[in-house]
Design a protein around this motif. Sequence first.
Motif: not given
Length: 188
Positions: A161, A165, A174, A177-178
Motif C-alpha cells: 500500500k 498505492e 483494498e 487486502q480483502k
Amino acid sequence: MKIQRTIYWDKLAEIKELKQFFEEDYRRFKKLIENHIEELEKFSDEALDKFAKLRVLEVTNGCTQWAFRRGDRECLSVEQTRECMNLVMGFMKRTELYFPSEGKIEFNDEQKVLIQAGRSLYKNAFKDNIKKSEREYYAASTAQFIVYDRERTKRAMTLVKQDYETLFSLYYIERGQKYIASYLEGFE
C-alpha cells in the motif's frame, strides 16, 4: 521454520475459491495444503518475508487484472492495468522485487525454484485451464498464507500500500487486502 498454529479447516472450506475442492474430497485437499505447508516451512523467516511481499503483490495485481477482463466499472485504464501487470510479472520473471522504500530484494536459487514453480502452476491452472493444476494452485496459495502468517502478511500489505498505492489505486489495494483477509481468518 515450523511453528504451532491452529488451522480452522471448516472456515477455509467456506472460501469461494476453495469450496469446490473441499467438497470434492475434503481429506485429500486438506492433505495437499498440509504438504505445501511442510515445503514452505523449510524456508527461513527472511525468505518468508520476501515471499509474503511477492504474494501480496500478486494478489493485488490479480484483482486489477480480473476486474479489467470482466470490464468492472472501477477497472483501471488499459495503460494502468498493463503497467501493474508488467511490474509484477517483471518481478516474477526476474525473481526479484523492488520497493521504493526498501530497494531491491533478491531471491536465492532455492527460492527462485519455488517462485518459478508457482508461475508454472498458475499458467497451467488459469492459462491452460488444467483443473488438477487449479486445485494444486489453490492448495499452494492457501499454504502460503498460513505459513507466511497473519503478522508477516499484514506487514507486506502495508508495504505494498505504502509503495504502490499510486500504481494500483487505493481501491485495488483494498480489494487485494480483502481477498487475503478471508484466508487470514482461517488460522491463528
